[in-house]
Scaffold this active site. Structure first.
Site, PDB file in Angstrom:
ATOM      1  N   ARG A 104     -18.485  45.733 -58.007  1.00 14.38           N
ATOM      2  CA  ARG A 104     -17.490  46.157 -58.934  1.00 14.38           C
ATOM      3  C   ARG A 104     -17.759  46.442 -60.534  1.00 14.38           C
ATOM      4  O   ARG A 104     -17.298  47.202 -61.156  1.00 14.38           O
ATOM      5  CB  ARG A 104     -16.478  44.857 -59.010  1.00 14.38           C
ATOM      6  N   TYR A 105     -19.095  46.049 -60.554  1.00 13.00           N
ATOM      7  CA  TYR A 105     -19.595  46.125 -62.077  1.00 13.00           C
ATOM      8  C   TYR A 105     -20.897  46.924 -61.976  1.00 13.00           C
ATOM      9  O   TYR A 105     -21.490  46.779 -60.996  1.00 13.00           O
ATOM     10  CB  TYR A 105     -19.775  44.650 -62.642  1.00 13.00           C
ATOM     11  N   ARG A 108     -24.467  44.516 -61.073  1.00 11.39           N
ATOM     12  CA  ARG A 108     -24.589  43.367 -60.021  1.00 11.39           C
ATOM     13  C   ARG A 108     -23.562  43.593 -58.944  1.00 11.39           C
ATOM     14  O   ARG A 108     -22.426  44.290 -59.157  1.00 11.39           O
ATOM     15  CB  ARG A 108     -24.040  42.121 -60.813  1.00 11.39           C
ATOM     16  N   CYS A 117     -17.845  27.489 -44.764  1.00 10.88           N
ATOM     17  CA  CYS A 117     -17.880  26.598 -45.857  1.00 10.88           C
ATOM     18  C   CYS A 117     -17.791  25.102 -45.533  1.00 10.88           C
ATOM     19  O   CYS A 117     -17.605  24.886 -44.294  1.00 10.88           O
ATOM     20  CB  CYS A 117     -16.540  26.993 -46.713  1.00 10.88           C
ATOM     21  N   CYS A 121     -10.834  25.137 -48.829  1.00  8.46           N
ATOM     22  CA  CYS A 121     -10.226  25.097 -49.909  1.00  8.46           C
ATOM     23  C   CYS A 121      -8.567  25.615 -49.626  1.00  8.46           C
ATOM     24  O   CYS A 121      -8.729  26.812 -49.167  1.00  8.46           O
ATOM     25  CB  CYS A 121     -10.879  25.672 -51.242  1.00  8.46           C
ATOM     26  N   CYS A 124      -8.315  28.977 -51.347  1.00 10.75           N
ATOM     27  CA  CYS A 124      -9.485  29.908 -51.235  1.00 10.75           C
ATOM     28  C   CYS A 124      -8.878  31.253 -51.737  1.00 10.75           C
ATOM     29  O   CYS A 124      -7.994  31.741 -51.108  1.00 10.75           O
ATOM     30  CB  CYS A 124      -9.899  29.730 -49.979  1.00 10.75           C
ATOM     31  N   ARG A 126     -10.862  33.811 -50.811  1.00 17.84           N
ATOM     32  CA  ARG A 126     -11.279  34.777 -49.897  1.00 17.84           C
ATOM     33  C   ARG A 126     -11.137  34.192 -48.405  1.00 17.84           C
ATOM     34  O   ARG A 126     -11.836  34.221 -47.583  1.00 17.84           O
ATOM     35  CB  ARG A 126     -12.855  34.836 -50.175  1.00 17.84           C
ATOM     36  N   ASP A 280      -6.190  33.045 -58.407  1.00 12.34           N
ATOM     37  CA  ASP A 280      -5.654  34.572 -57.985  1.00 12.34           C
ATOM     38  C   ASP A 280      -4.553  34.418 -57.151  1.00 12.34           C
ATOM     39  O   ASP A 280      -4.130  33.574 -56.479  1.00 12.34           O
ATOM     40  CB  ASP A 280      -6.883  35.178 -57.375  1.00 12.34           C
ATOM     41  N   ASP A 317      -8.724  37.380 -63.132  1.00 12.16           N
ATOM     42  CA  ASP A 317      -9.196  38.645 -62.354  1.00 12.16           C
ATOM     43  C   ASP A 317      -8.213  39.415 -62.377  1.00 12.16           C
ATOM     44  O   ASP A 317      -7.206  39.115 -61.677  1.00 12.16           O
ATOM     45  CB  ASP A 317      -9.943  38.116 -61.234  1.00 12.16           C
ATOM     46  N   LYS A 324     -12.916  40.903 -64.160  1.00  7.82           N
ATOM     47  CA  LYS A 324     -12.826  39.672 -64.732  1.00  7.82           C
ATOM     48  C   LYS A 324     -12.797  39.809 -66.299  1.00  7.82           C
ATOM     49  O   LYS A 324     -13.429  40.379 -66.829  1.00  7.82           O
ATOM     50  CB  LYS A 324     -14.162  38.584 -64.700  1.00  7.82           C
TER      51      LYS A 324
HETATM   52  C1  LIG Z   1     -16.995  37.457 -60.189  1.00  9.64           C
HETATM   53  C2  LIG Z   1     -17.728  38.867 -59.821  1.00  9.64           C
HETATM   54  C3  LIG Z   1     -18.917  38.872 -60.053  1.00  9.64           C
HETATM   55  C4  LIG Z   1     -19.718  38.106 -61.114  1.00  9.64           C
HETATM   56  O1  LIG Z   1     -19.260  38.346 -62.425  1.00  9.64           O
HETATM   57  P1  LIG Z   1     -19.834  37.603 -63.677  1.00  9.64           P
HETATM   58  O2  LIG Z   1     -18.931  37.724 -64.626  1.00  9.64           O
HETATM   59  O3  LIG Z   1     -21.341  38.024 -63.887  1.00  9.64           O
HETATM   60  O4  LIG Z   1     -19.897  36.134 -63.127  1.00  9.64           O
HETATM   61  C5  LIG Z   1     -19.584  40.221 -59.540  1.00  9.64           C
HETATM   62  N1  LIG Z   1     -18.922  40.788 -58.734  1.00  9.64           N
HETATM   63  C6  LIG Z   1     -17.755  40.734 -58.269  1.00  9.64           C
HETATM   64  C7  LIG Z   1     -17.113  41.616 -57.328  1.00  9.64           C
HETATM   65  C8  LIG Z   1     -16.988  39.383 -58.645  1.00  9.64           C
HETATM   66  O5  LIG Z   1     -15.904  39.451 -58.394  1.00  9.64           O
END
Ligand SMILES: *Cc1c(COP(=O)(O)O)cnc(C)c1O
Length: 355
Positions: A104-105, A108, A117, A121, A124, A126, A280, A317, A324
């Site tokens: 998504r980013y 990372r 798990c 939870c 959850c 997911r 969420d 989110d 986020k």
């Molecule tokens: C939450 C999340 C992250 C990590 O986000 P940070 O703000 O760096 O903690 C990375 N990828 C996805 C898809 C996420 O939902």
């Protein structure tokens, strides 16, 4: 989902999961009947839809079915009459270019390494993935290796620490072979829900992959016990920086004093609060939702009254995969060129002229 008791160990072994003979797993409603306040009425359709799992450690922390720990893991009939029917509101599937990976980013990716798990939870985010099968990670390793902008890999799931040390070590070694992966992060509920899984051997193995961060998941001060303190101590002593993400949950941790106790207790065990997540909009979780205005009000009371080290960021989110976003209480009262008026944590308003 999981076969009766006898074959459980063999089943877990075949998935590369960690086995600890001392821990008992509770996956049927009848097993919960010894819990004070528990009423096994109308819950079967709930657990048919969203599987039940509690382990003996977490069960022992619950004093009554309806207490803040019980509420997190004991099925509730309201899970079936939620008007929201979305099991993937963050569109993780749409942002999954290869199986078990969410991108998504820019810098990372999330790598979903386990479908298992320590407890399930009831809120959850997911839950669609729980017990969906252990993933084949080869396409994900290839995807990461081809993308030099990916600087960090976050292991999530399920819970990465449900895997055996050997399986985890293979995954971490594969990631460390990729030069541009600088950071490895593990997201895990194990320090709060199954602390005996954190052994000196595990901590030592993880430490051989530094820089490695671990973000735990504690929601209530009663989850901080001598056992979780020891688990986090082992990880911290191994040089692993520890964070915590919590979920803001009605009737669990949505009041000021519970948050103060949680946040200050986390610091005592060397865990730095990182995120406080607004829940969420996942199917079956309406009874846990806290209004955003209340969440912001809570943050406003925490800031200033508590050490800055204890203050997490309140995160939402965005639905559809927007990502986020931190929400911050309003401190700017008014803004004119050359003069902003800003309030402090006590509500006093100050002129701030240097803008
Ligand atoms: C939450 C999340 C992250 C990590 O986000 P940070 O703000 O760096 O903690 C990375 N990828 C996805 C898809 C996420 O939902």
């Amino acid at each position: 989902m999981v076969a009766p008791n006898k074959s459980k160990a063999a089943y877990r072994d075949s998935l590369g999961l960690y086995i600890n003979a001392k821990t008992k797993w509770f996956e049927s409603l009848e097993e919960l009947e010894r819990l004070p306040g528990f009423r096994n009425e109308g819950l079967k359709p709930v657990v048919d839809r969203f599987a039940l799992r509690i382990n003996s450690y977490y069960l022992d922390l619950i004093r009554e079915a309806g207490d803040p720990l019980g509420r997190q893991v004991i099925p509730d009939r309201r899970e079936l009459d939620d008007p929201v029917f979305d099991l993937d509101p963050l569109n993780e599937e749409g942002q999954s270019p290869v199986p078990s990976l969410v991108h998504r980013y820019p810098d990372r990716v999330l790598l979903l390494v386990s479908d298992s798990c320590a407890v399930h939870c009831r809120f959850c985010m997911r839950r669609r993935k729980v017990a969906a099968g252990q993933p084949d990670l080869e396409p994900a390793f290839a995807y990461i290796a081809e993308r030099r902008k990916v600087r960090e890999v976050i292991l999530s799931g399920g819970d990465p620490l449900m895997l055996s040390d050997a399986r985890l070590e293979i995954i971490l070694s594969r990631l460390r072979q990729i030069k541009h992966v600088e950071l490895i992060r593990i997201h895990s509920r194990v320090p709060s829900a199954w602390p005996s899984r954190i052994t000196p051997e595990l901590a030592r193995m993880l430490a051989s992959f530094h820089p490695l961060f671990l973000v735990a998941h504690f929601n209530h001060p009663r989850e901080i016990t001598s056992f979780s303190a020891r688990a986090c101590g082992l990880l911290a002593d191994a040089g692993i920086p520890l964070g915590c993400q919590s979920v803001l949950l009605a009737g669990v941790n949505d009041d000021y004093q519970t948050q103060v106790d949680l946040l200050t207790s986390l610091l005592r065990i060397r865990v730095r609060p990182y995120y406080l997540h607004q829940l969420d909009p996942i199917s079956g979780t309406a009874h846990f939702r806290v209004p955003l205005a209340q969440a912001l009000d809570l943050m406003s009371r925490l800031r200033g009254n508590l050490t800055g080290l204890a203050i997490p960021q309140l995160m939402i989110d965005l639905p559809g995969g927007g990502g986020k976003v931190p929400l911050v209480p309003e401190y700017v009262v008014s803004r004119k060129p050359g003069l902003w008026k800003i309030r402090n944590f006590k509500g006093q308003v100050f002129d701030y002229p240097w803008v």
